[in-house]
Motif scaffolding. Structure first.
Motif, PDB file in Angstrom:
ATOM      1  N   ASN A 188       0.747  -1.274   0.085  1.00 11.78           N
ATOM      2  CA  ASN A 188      -0.002   0.063   0.035  1.00 11.78           C
ATOM      3  C   ASN A 188       1.007   1.024   0.065  1.00 11.78           C
ATOM      4  O   ASN A 188       1.266   1.652   1.035  1.00 11.78           O
ATOM      5  CB  ASN A 188      -0.889  -0.231   1.144  1.00 11.78           C
ATOM      6  CG  ASN A 188      -1.882   1.042   1.300  1.00 11.78           C
ATOM      7  OD1 ASN A 188      -1.549   2.124   0.514  1.00 11.78           O
ATOM      8  ND2 ASN A 188      -2.906   1.105   1.904  1.00 11.78           N
ATOM      9  N   ILE A 189       1.244   1.817  -1.057  1.00  9.53           N
ATOM     10  CA  ILE A 189       2.171   2.909  -1.328  1.00  9.53           C
ATOM     11  C   ILE A 189       1.646   4.134  -0.493  1.00  9.53           C
ATOM     12  O   ILE A 189       2.489   4.962  -0.192  1.00  9.53           O
ATOM     13  CB  ILE A 189       2.124   3.197  -2.623  1.00  9.53           C
ATOM     14  CG1 ILE A 189       0.926   3.756  -3.394  1.00  9.53           C
ATOM     15  CG2 ILE A 189       2.769   2.100  -3.609  1.00  9.53           C
ATOM     16  CD1 ILE A 189       1.309   4.324  -4.646  1.00  9.53           C
ATOM     17  N   LEU A 190       0.234   4.291  -0.221  1.00  8.99           N
ATOM     18  CA  LEU A 190      -0.082   5.519   0.519  1.00  8.99           C
ATOM     19  C   LEU A 190       0.488   5.365   1.876  1.00  8.99           C
ATOM     20  O   LEU A 190       0.689   6.388   2.853  1.00  8.99           O
ATOM     21  CB  LEU A 190      -1.613   5.593   0.624  1.00  8.99           C
ATOM     22  CG  LEU A 190      -2.144   5.942  -1.017  1.00  8.99           C
ATOM     23  CD1 LEU A 190      -3.633   5.985  -0.631  1.00  8.99           C
ATOM     24  CD2 LEU A 190      -1.638   7.104  -1.490  1.00  8.99           C
ATOM     25  N   VAL A 191       0.615   4.227   2.349  1.00  4.89           N
ATOM     26  CA  VAL A 191       0.983   3.893   3.829  1.00  4.89           C
ATOM     27  C   VAL A 191       2.550   3.741   3.915  1.00  4.89           C
ATOM     28  O   VAL A 191       3.451   4.144   4.685  1.00  4.89           O
ATOM     29  CB  VAL A 191       0.381   2.808   4.416  1.00  4.89           C
ATOM     30  CG1 VAL A 191       0.801   2.379   5.884  1.00  4.89           C
ATOM     31  CG2 VAL A 191      -1.059   3.114   4.480  1.00  4.89           C
ATOM     32  N   SER A 192       2.949   2.864   2.847  1.00  4.61           N
ATOM     33  CA  SER A 192       4.519   2.279   3.124  1.00  4.61           C
ATOM     34  C   SER A 192       5.661   3.541   2.673  1.00  4.61           C
ATOM     35  O   SER A 192       6.614   3.635   3.235  1.00  4.61           O
ATOM     36  CB  SER A 192       4.754   1.293   2.154  1.00  4.61           C
ATOM     37  OG  SER A 192       4.314   1.540   0.677  1.00  4.61           O
ATOM     38  N   ILE A 193       4.939   4.483   1.544  1.00  8.38           N
ATOM     39  CA  ILE A 193       6.035   5.221   1.098  1.00  8.38           C
ATOM     40  C   ILE A 193       6.494   6.483   2.353  1.00  8.38           C
ATOM     41  O   ILE A 193       7.628   6.429   2.707  1.00  8.38           O
ATOM     42  CB  ILE A 193       5.576   6.002  -0.070  1.00  8.38           C
ATOM     43  CG1 ILE A 193       5.763   5.110  -1.303  1.00  8.38           C
ATOM     44  CG2 ILE A 193       6.384   7.385  -0.292  1.00  8.38           C
ATOM     45  CD1 ILE A 193       5.400   5.788  -2.685  1.00  8.38           C
ATOM     46  N   PRO A 194       5.346   7.030   3.094  1.00  6.40           N
ATOM     47  CA  PRO A 194       5.684   7.933   4.142  1.00  6.40           C
ATOM     48  C   PRO A 194       6.303   7.312   5.173  1.00  6.40           C
ATOM     49  O   PRO A 194       7.404   7.925   6.045  1.00  6.40           O
ATOM     50  CB  PRO A 194       4.521   8.542   4.350  1.00  6.40           C
ATOM     51  CG  PRO A 194       3.371   7.615   3.763  1.00  6.40           C
ATOM     52  CD  PRO A 194       4.194   7.270   2.746  1.00  6.40           C
ATOM     53  N   LEU A 195       5.994   6.220   5.778  1.00  8.12           N
ATOM     54  CA  LEU A 195       6.513   5.331   6.972  1.00  8.12           C
ATOM     55  C   LEU A 195       7.788   5.103   6.380  1.00  8.12           C
ATOM     56  O   LEU A 195       8.665   5.165   7.330  1.00  8.12           O
ATOM     57  CB  LEU A 195       5.641   3.971   6.825  1.00  8.12           C
ATOM     58  CG  LEU A 195       4.721   4.005   7.948  1.00  8.12           C
ATOM     59  CD1 LEU A 195       3.875   2.292   7.835  1.00  8.12           C
ATOM     60  CD2 LEU A 195       5.136   4.273   9.366  1.00  8.12           C
ATOM     61  N   ASN A 196       8.343   4.643   5.279  1.00  6.33           N
ATOM     62  CA  ASN A 196       9.842   4.096   5.134  1.00  6.33           C
ATOM     63  C   ASN A 196      10.572   5.371   4.936  1.00  6.33           C
ATOM     64  O   ASN A 196      11.820   5.370   4.971  1.00  6.33           O
ATOM     65  CB  ASN A 196       9.639   3.010   3.813  1.00  6.33           C
ATOM     66  CG  ASN A 196       9.100   1.888   4.310  1.00  6.33           C
ATOM     67  OD1 ASN A 196       9.774   1.057   5.238  1.00  6.33           O
ATOM     68  ND2 ASN A 196       7.782   1.388   3.950  1.00  6.33           N
ATOM     69  N   ILE A 197      10.064   6.454   4.332  1.00  2.96           N
ATOM     70  CA  ILE A 197      10.886   7.558   4.200  1.00  2.96           C
ATOM     71  C   ILE A 197      11.644   7.965   5.406  1.00  2.96           C
ATOM     72  O   ILE A 197      12.815   8.369   5.471  1.00  2.96           O
ATOM     73  CB  ILE A 197      10.178   8.743   3.486  1.00  2.96           C
ATOM     74  CG1 ILE A 197      10.005   8.555   1.989  1.00  2.96           C
ATOM     75  CG2 ILE A 197      10.974  10.167   3.777  1.00  2.96           C
ATOM     76  CD1 ILE A 197       9.104   9.525   1.400  1.00  2.96           C
ATOM     77  N   PHE A 198      10.744   7.853   6.578  1.00  3.13           N
ATOM     78  CA  PHE A 198      10.989   8.608   7.865  1.00  3.13           C
ATOM     79  C   PHE A 198      11.613   7.379   8.891  1.00  3.13           C
ATOM     80  O   PHE A 198      12.356   7.713   9.388  1.00  3.13           O
ATOM     81  CB  PHE A 198       9.925   9.287   8.557  1.00  3.13           C
ATOM     82  CG  PHE A 198       9.589  10.589   8.029  1.00  3.13           C
ATOM     83  CD1 PHE A 198      10.550  11.509   7.965  1.00  3.13           C
ATOM     84  CD2 PHE A 198       8.492  10.811   7.038  1.00  3.13           C
ATOM     85  CE1 PHE A 198      10.037  12.858   7.591  1.00  3.13           C
ATOM     86  CE2 PHE A 198       8.017  11.870   6.525  1.00  3.13           C
ATOM     87  CZ  PHE A 198       9.010  12.902   6.652  1.00  3.13           C
TER      88      PHE A 198
END
Length: 593
Positions: free
Chosen positions: A324-334
């Motif tokens: 789920n890119i809406l969840v995984s991208i911000p989570l993994n950026i930070f």
């Protein structure tokens, strides 16, 4: 017994009502807290201050607590509902003989030495009568007990069943069965788990975790300093870190997806398994060596099996959102949240993967013990046989367990003085039912279960039966050829070790003279191979063999009588050769001739 089930039904019904009211109250309170929380957040935009921030935080904590409490309450309510269903079905089973569990027909093997002939599987079978398992693996392990009895472990099984079937353990058994009823597994699940456990994973680089923590720290710091304090240099750094962190994350996405392949929502199933394992680990008052051995299998590692399975469930839950890119991208950026979860999953797999199948098998074995204990509890008049290694077999008051007690006619038989019985009787007099009763009770004894008899002495040995064969038309074989193959298999097995043999009306596919001659020779070979058992036949001439082998063969029979123009059966086993016939009488009475 029925009164106990009725009492447990009342308790479960009351508990379910109380939990339903509690769940409704928690749900309403949760809604109120959510509305107040939204109002507080709205108010915070117009009125700044630390007090409103604290209120919002407390409301958020309270809301999350209520969500967790509501989830636990609903689970307890589901278990209470399962207990209601369980007790209702047990009562109907005892009062109306209504079978309600899986019948195991998928385990039927027509070539097995006895399962097809004795109706072990299928509708209203012995398997369905005893089965109280809920998991696929439980049904499979139970079937294996029927097909391959653990004859070297009978005493251990007897003690475990005797202990578990005591009424003081009934509530614990029902709690366990209600919990396992929440497990919705399939054969594919076990295959996927086994395949996943065997697959070798690439080692997570040791230097990578410190790098991930460092990149996460820099990303968070650059956002705070760059956009909170307006430092342009940190804004540039953050934009660069977005690219770097995403490159690192996307380089592992494929591996993460492969590692969790087929595990979407499996974390919920594992959590259900974990609850069952916890119940086994925490069971007290059960001291049989069989049950203690199963408990020890769950504590072989430094941490308990329940904690390990729970951790695996959480890790798979964490990885479930990686796509789920809406969840995984911000989570993994930070935070590189999914990469850290993936690293922990690899560590878990390296330490515990080889134990997954044994742990789940323990649940299945305990389900089987529960099934056996329920069988013993529901049939308090059945007797545990005494065991010996001297080829002594006898039954007093023997009956077929699937025939209700009010309809059952019990008989006694001993193979102590004569190893083999030639059984004669007219049509419908009870010969086949008696053979099946013998076979089924020999099987029950070999499985450590009580038998449908007042008293029994058993030497556990292989069971060989030829009673009801099907034409193997798909293999191009006739009924007669299938029967010959079965008899050859029986003789080959007898040549290796003593066996208990049941034969019913042999060589039906040939002419009477050939049939009689063949039956004579089969019985003589049975005598030579020192078989123990019974052959049922309509051919009274065969009974003459008892005169030739008086120390080995004995004649017994079931008689029928015609009283006032009606055919009467007493289904009582008698000494000697059958004297009465009824085929002509029946055909005349039914207008056939």
């Amino acid at each position: 017994m029925i009164s106990t089930y009725q009492q447990l039904l009342q308790e479960a019904t009351l508990t379910h009502k109380q939990l339903s009211r509690k769940a409704q109250m928690i749900g309403s309170l949760r809604l109120i807290v959510a509305l107040v929380l939204l109002g507080a957040i709205y108010f915070a935009f117009s009125a700044q201050g630390w007090i409103i921030d604290i209120v919002i935080l407390l409301l958020l904590v309270l809301f999350l607590y209520l969500v967790s409490l509501h989830k636990k309450t609903n689970l307890l309510r589901q278990i209470a509902q399962a207990k209601i269903i369980l007790n209702e079905k047990e009562i109907a089973f005892l009062e109306k003989n209504e079978f309600f569990t899986a019948d195991g027909k998928e385990f039927q093997d027509d070539s097995h030495p006895y399962s097809y002939d004795l109706d072990i599987f299928g509708s209203h079978s012995l398997y369905q009568y005893i089965n109280r398992t809920h998991t696929f693996l439980g049904r499979q392990v139970l079937a294996d007990h029927f097909l391959n009895p653990k004859t070297d472990d009978i005493t251990t099984l007897q003690k475990a069943i005797e202990e578990l079937s005591q009424e003081k353990h009934l509530r614990w058994r029902q709690e366990f069965m209600a919990t396992t009823s929440q497990i919705e597994d399939t054969q594919d699940f076990y295959q996927q788990m086994e395949q996943w456990a065997k697959e070798q994973e690439h080692t997570f680089p040791r230097a990578l975790p410190p790098l991930l923590w460092g990149l996460s720290f820099l990303a968070i710091l650059s956002v705070i300093v760059g956009y909170g304090w307006g430092q342009e240099l940190f804004q540039i750094l953050f934009k660069s870190l977005i690219v770097v962190n995403l490159l690192v994350f996307f380089s592992f996405v494929g591996k993460m997806q492969k590692s969790k392949l087929g595990f979407e929502n499996t974390y919920r199933l594992l959590h259900a398994f974990q609850r069952s394992i916890t119940q086994i680990e925490q069971a007290s008052g059960l001291g049989s060596s069989r049950f203690v051995s199963l408990q020890k299998q769950l504590s072989a590692e430094q941490s308990s099996a329940s904690k390990s399975i729970s951790r695996l469930s959480r890790l798979l839950d964490d990885l479930d959102s990686v796509g789920n890119i809406l969840v995984s991208i911000p989570l993994n950026i930070f935070t590189f949240y999914h990469l850290h979860a993936y690293r922990k999953l690899l560590d878990w797999k390296r330490t515990h993967a080889q134990h997954i199948t044994p742990w789940l098998t323990v649940i299945a074995e305990v389900e089987v013990l529960h099934s056996f204990a329920t069988f013993a509890y529901n049939n308090p008049t059945f007797a545990y046989p005494s065991l010996n290694d001297q080829q002594l077999i006898s039954f007093e008051g023997l009956g077929h367990p699937l025939i209700p007690a009010k309809d059952r006619i019990d008989n006694s038989i001993s193979f102590a003085l004569h190893r083999f019985v030639i059984l004669t009787g007219s049509n419908m007099s009870g010969k086949s039912t008696f053979l099946r009763a013998l076979g089924v009770n020999m099987l029950l004894a070999s499985m450590g279960l009580p038998v449908c008899a007042q008293k029994a002495t058993i030497h556990p040995m292989p069971l060989l039966v030829s009673m009801r064969l099907s034409d193997s038309l798909s293999d191009g074989k006739s009924y007669f050829f299938a029967e010959i193959n079965r008899l050859r298999s029986i003789m080959e097995t007898l040549a290796q070790a003593p066996c208990f043999v049941l034969l019913d009306e042999l060589l039906r596919g040939t002419n009477s003279e050939d049939k009689q001659s063949g039956t004579f020779k089969i019985i003589k070979k049975m005598v030579l191979l020192k078989a123990i058992g019974v052959i049922a036949t309509h051919d009274l001439e065969v009974c003459a063999l008892s005169e030739k082998y008086p120390e080995v063969l004995q004649n017994k029979c079931f008689e029928s009588q015609i009283v006032d123009g009606e055919l009467y059966f007493d289904y009582t086993l008698k000494e000697g050769i059958c004297q009465n016939k009824n085929a002509t009488f029946l055909m005349e009475k039914m207008g056939v001739i």
